[in-house]
Design a protein around this motif. Structure first.
Motif, PDB file in Angstrom:
ATOM      1  N   SER A  18      12.565  -2.249  -2.596  1.00  0.00           N
ATOM      2  CA  SER A  18      13.205  -0.935  -2.539  1.00  0.00           C
ATOM      3  C   SER A  18      12.262   0.077  -1.882  1.00  0.00           C
ATOM      4  CB  SER A  18      13.600  -0.487  -3.939  1.00  0.00           C
ATOM      5  OG  SER A  18      12.510  -0.609  -4.828  1.00  0.00           O
ATOM      6  N   ALA A  19      12.840   0.937  -1.025  1.00  0.00           N
ATOM      7  CA  ALA A  19      12.044   1.856  -0.205  1.00  0.00           C
ATOM      8  C   ALA A  19      11.727   3.144  -0.962  1.00  0.00           C
ATOM      9  CB  ALA A  19      12.769   2.150   1.107  1.00  0.00           C
ATOM     10  N   ASN A  20      11.013   2.989  -2.076  1.00  0.00           N
ATOM     11  CA  ASN A  20      10.591   4.140  -2.890  1.00  0.00           C
ATOM     12  C   ASN A  20       9.154   3.889  -3.328  1.00  0.00           C
ATOM     13  OD1 ASN A  20      12.266   2.029  -4.604  1.00  0.00           O
ATOM     14  ND2 ASN A  20      10.661   2.841  -5.939  1.00  0.00           N
ATOM     15  N   ARG A  21       8.501   4.953  -3.800  1.00  0.00           N
ATOM     16  CA  ARG A  21       7.177   4.742  -4.387  1.00  0.00           C
ATOM     17  C   ARG A  21       7.374   3.937  -5.665  1.00  0.00           C
ATOM     18  NH1 ARG A  21       3.660   6.888  -0.773  1.00  0.00           N
ATOM     19  NH2 ARG A  21       4.426   8.813   0.127  1.00  0.00           N
ATOM     20  N   SER A  22       6.450   3.007  -5.897  1.00  0.00           N
ATOM     21  CA  SER A  22       6.567   2.089  -7.030  1.00  0.00           C
ATOM     22  C   SER A  22       6.810   2.856  -8.334  1.00  0.00           C
ATOM     23  CB  SER A  22       5.284   1.271  -7.132  1.00  0.00           C
ATOM     24  OG  SER A  22       5.446   0.242  -8.047  1.00  0.00           O
ATOM     25  N   GLY A  23       7.805   2.408  -9.085  1.00  0.00           N
ATOM     26  CA  GLY A  23       8.086   3.014 -10.388  1.00  0.00           C
ATOM     27  C   GLY A  23       9.179   4.056 -10.369  1.00  0.00           C
ATOM     28  N   TYR A  24       9.388   4.721  -9.198  1.00  0.00           N
ATOM     29  CA  TYR A  24      10.386   5.791  -9.108  1.00  0.00           C
ATOM     30  C   TYR A  24      11.786   5.190  -8.894  1.00  0.00           C
ATOM     31  CZ  TYR A  24      12.255  10.436  -8.071  1.00  0.00           C
ATOM     32  OH  TYR A  24      12.981  11.593  -8.110  1.00  0.00           O
ATOM     33  N   VAL A  25      12.770   6.081  -8.951  1.00  0.00           N
ATOM     34  CA  VAL A  25      14.173   5.699  -8.771  1.00  0.00           C
ATOM     35  C   VAL A  25      14.388   5.108  -7.364  1.00  0.00           C
ATOM     36  CG1 VAL A  25      16.529   6.597  -8.824  1.00  0.00           C
ATOM     37  CG2 VAL A  25      14.751   7.659 -10.262  1.00  0.00           C
ATOM     38  N   SER A  26      15.131   4.016  -7.278  1.00  0.00           N
ATOM     39  CA  SER A  26      15.388   3.377  -5.979  1.00  0.00           C
ATOM     40  C   SER A  26      16.259   4.261  -5.083  1.00  0.00           C
ATOM     41  CB  SER A  26      16.085   2.028  -6.189  1.00  0.00           C
ATOM     42  OG  SER A  26      15.280   1.174  -6.957  1.00  0.00           O
ATOM     43  N   PRO A  27      16.110   4.124  -3.747  1.00  0.00           N
ATOM     44  CA  PRO A  27      16.871   4.952  -2.797  1.00  0.00           C
ATOM     45  C   PRO A  27      18.229   4.339  -2.465  1.00  0.00           C
ATOM     46  CG  PRO A  27      15.248   3.651  -1.625  1.00  0.00           C
ATOM     47  CD  PRO A  27      15.161   3.234  -3.059  1.00  0.00           C
TER      48      PRO A  27
ATOM     49  N   THR B   2       0.832  -1.205   0.000  1.00  0.00           N
ATOM     50  CA  THR B   2       0.000   0.000   0.000  1.00  0.00           C
ATOM     51  C   THR B   2       0.866   1.255   0.000  1.00  0.00           C
ATOM     52  OG1 THR B   2      -1.643  -1.218   1.244  1.00  0.00           O
ATOM     53  CG2 THR B   2      -1.897   1.175   1.197  1.00  0.00           C
ATOM     54  N   LEU B   3       1.845   1.288   0.916  1.00  0.00           N
ATOM     55  CA  LEU B   3       2.671   2.495   1.047  1.00  0.00           C
ATOM     56  C   LEU B   3       3.483   2.760  -0.220  1.00  0.00           C
ATOM     57  CD1 LEU B   3       3.196   4.629   3.244  1.00  0.00           C
ATOM     58  CD2 LEU B   3       5.312   3.427   3.751  1.00  0.00           C
ATOM     59  N   LYS B   4       3.994   1.719  -0.830  1.00  0.00           N
ATOM     60  CA  LYS B   4       4.770   1.875  -2.063  1.00  0.00           C
ATOM     61  C   LYS B   4       3.878   2.153  -3.277  1.00  0.00           C
ATOM     62  CE  LYS B   4       8.014  -0.905  -3.515  1.00  0.00           C
ATOM     63  NZ  LYS B   4       9.136  -0.062  -3.939  1.00  0.00           N
ATOM     64  N   GLY B   5       2.591   1.773  -3.173  1.00  0.00           N
ATOM     65  CA  GLY B   5       1.738   1.811  -4.352  1.00  0.00           C
ATOM     66  C   GLY B   5       2.175   0.745  -5.337  1.00  0.00           C
TER      67      GLY B   5
END
Ligand code: AMP
Ligand code: MG
Length: 318
Positions: A132-141, A43-46
């Motif tokens: 990976s601790a990012n919103r789904s689809g975005y650049v990884s942290p 949910t949090l990542k989408g």
């Protein structure tokens, strides 16, 4: 145990989420055993529910406990590459909740190399999912600040372990009886894998059917700004002519980039490039130029191949 680490353990045991550093990228960790906690990660990542998660263990024995079969090849790979940036896909143990594996019969497992990740898993005493601790689809942290840019402390307790040493996600491998399929390239390449297991190692194409990696469908590693890849001076010149641009240059690139464009020089060496890539894409994104142009690095070997695969996906469909 530090106060921060005990707070993280407490957060996990309560079904909450913790961002943990690994050598690849920062992971958004939750107890793998608890479906509700895992659901919170999606949910949090989408993140689409169809994209399964990697289960992180502190020892090969703990990883093995997530699987219902452990062929000799898994043993050899674990011995050679763990702790490290290799994920093995194997038949799942019955206790692993379906939400972890997106309903599939296999589970992805890995032992990460970062001391803080190992300390956290050891302290909590059981495996953690950690996409990976990012919103789904975005650049990884690849830093704790990257994670804090996306999530608030109320949702995610962030453990700061410094910048990630590898900077790209793990190589994901489906372990078969007489063949390995690479589902996601990483810094551990096909040749190295083949040498260890003594069997053929094939690159799974996106249409490879039963061994396809669900996570390779759809956007990934994408800044908000459109990414354009160039391979020659002429391509770069044409791209710059279209308007203010953020450029990631490479030592092989001869053309000088001047105002109104902005540029960042990327390392010429493969491991250093991989380590720097996601932070550079995020920085270029923050410049809010009309586009991010990346001069595609030339070079042989698994690390360069993995870098180019991430770049291709960052630019895909734009
Ligand atoms: P991330 O957690 O964002 O690093 O992504 C994990 C990657 O591992 C994705 O590409 C997933 O599709 C892949 N993966 C996880 N579990 C499995 C599995 N059981 N079978 C195939 N691929 C998997
Ligand atoms: Mg990811």
């Amino acid at each position: 145990m530090s106060d921060r680490l005990s707070a993280a353990v407490e957060r996990l045991r309560a079904g909450g989420l913790v961002a943990m550093p690994t050598e690849t990228v920062y992971g958004l960790a939750a107890l793998a055993r608890v479906a509700d906690a895992v659901a919170r990660v999606f949910t949090l990542k989408g993140r689409p529910n169809s994209n399964p998660l990697i289960v992180h263990a502190s020892t090969p024995e703990m990883a093995r406990g997530c699987c219902s079969a452990w062929p000799g090849a898994a043993d050899r790979l674990a011995r050679a590459f763990w702790p490290g940036p290799l994920t093995l896909v194997l038949p799942k143990a019955a206790w692993v909740p379906d939400i972890v594996t997106a309903g599939g019969p296999t589970v992805a497992v890995r032992v990460p190399r970062h001391p803080l990740a190992i300390a956290l898993i050891e302290a909590v005493g059981e495996p953690l999912v950690a996409p990976s601790a990012n919103r789904s689809g975005y650049v990884s942290p690849t830093t704790a600040d990257h994670v804090r840019d996306a999530f608030g402390e109320a949702d995610v307790l962030v453990l700061d372990g410094g910048p990630c040493e590898v900077g790209l996600e793990s190589t994901v491998v489906a372990v078969g009886d007489d063949v390995l399929h690479v589902l996601r390239p990483g810094v551990i390449g096909q040749e190295e894998l083949s040498r260890v297991v003594g069997m053929p190692v094939l690159l799974a194409t996106e249409s490879a059917g039963p061994v396809a990696s669900p996570g390779r469908i759809g956007p990934h590693y994408q800044p908000r700004t459109r990414v354009v890849l160039v391979r020659t001076d002429a391509e770069l010149r044409d791209a710059l002519a279209t308007g203010p641009t953020a450029v990631l240059t490479w030592p092989g690139e001869a053309l000088e980039v001047r105002s109104p464009h902005r540029s960042r020089a990327m390392p010429g060496q493969a491991e250093a490039y991989a380590r720097a890539l996601y932070a550079a894409l995020r920085e270029a994104d923050a410049w809010r130029a009309g586009q991010i142009v990346v001069c595609v690095p030339v070079g042989h070997g698994a690390v360069w191949d993995a870098v180019r695969e991430r770049l291709a996906r960052a630019a895909a469909g734009r």
